[in-house]
Design a protein around this motif. Sequence first.
Motif, short mmCIF file in Angstrom:
data_model
loop_
_atom_site.label_atom_id
_atom_site.label_comp_id
_atom_site.label_asym_id
_atom_site.label_seq_id
_atom_site.Cartn_x
_atom_site.Cartn_y
_atom_site.Cartn_z
N GLU A 110 94.99 -27.92 14.86
CA GLU A 110 94.20 -27.41 14.39
C GLU A 110 92.53 -28.21 13.36
O GLU A 110 91.90 -26.44 13.42
N TYR A 114 87.16 -28.93 17.41
CA TYR A 114 87.56 -27.27 18.76
C TYR A 114 88.99 -26.80 17.81
O TYR A 114 89.18 -26.43 19.45
N TRP A 116 89.60 -25.16 16.48
CA TRP A 116 89.50 -23.53 16.27
C TRP A 116 89.84 -22.40 17.26
O TRP A 116 89.94 -21.27 17.55
N THR A 117 89.04 -23.22 18.28
CA THR A 117 88.98 -22.73 19.79
C THR A 117 90.37 -22.14 20.59
O THR A 117 90.53 -21.32 21.23
N THR A 119 93.69 -20.74 21.46
CA THR A 119 93.92 -19.17 21.83
C THR A 119 94.79 -18.81 20.82
O THR A 119 95.21 -17.46 20.26
N TRP A 122 92.95 -18.31 16.79
CA TRP A 122 92.55 -17.54 16.67
C TRP A 122 93.07 -15.82 16.65
O TRP A 122 92.36 -14.88 16.73
N LYS A 188 95.59 -18.61 29.54
CA LYS A 188 95.96 -19.92 28.43
C LYS A 188 96.90 -20.79 29.77
O LYS A 188 96.43 -22.00 30.01
#
Length: 212
Positions: A110, A114, A116-117, A119, A122, A188
């Motif tokens: 995390e 990237y 934070w992208t 699924t 967020w 996902k």
Amino acid sequence: MLGIPPSFMVSGIVPALYAAVQAIVDNLPSVPAPSAETELPLSILDGITRAYLLCNLIPPAVTTNTSSLIASSPWTLLITSLITANAGFFFVNLFSFLNPTSLSVQTPPELQPYGWTATDLWCAPAVTAIYALLTHAQPFWAELHTIIYESLSGPQAQAQGKPAVEPLDPELARAICAVLLSGLFLGKTAKNFGLLPNPTAKAPKIAKKKTQ
């Protein structure tokens, strides 16, 4: 931090449940390898169960707090949802619990580029925000819902003096969040197992026959 005792300090049901599930998993003769056939149905179940966490367990912990500042703060609601839903993954990766080596501190995915992208990261505050918006869990969300409704309804609807937007039933709002989460997790899983077409993949070139 919110002044609410952890559930395992009040009742031993949750620790006993986790211990029983762990014992069952440890004594299974074999565990099937992850595949699209097993992960796709579990994605729907994950969306339903996580909707219960993000809609029924987390918001009341904030909105029923004895402090009016905490109870009415949308930032507290979103941060609580982010931490509560992701702290387990964060610490498991931080201390490399799943690695076949001794425990060591490593940078969680995390916090990597990237990260934070993801699924799972967020979707927690996003779904909690949607639930709070639909149910008017706090005054901020009720005002935001009204602003969105008035901006989408147009000037004619505002001139007619339509009544203020009403909150949805909590059960209906949770069902909407469950469908949304299930869709996100299905996407996902399909992406992870290569079930979605790759738009960046180039089509194979067909060799042209030379003509004399």
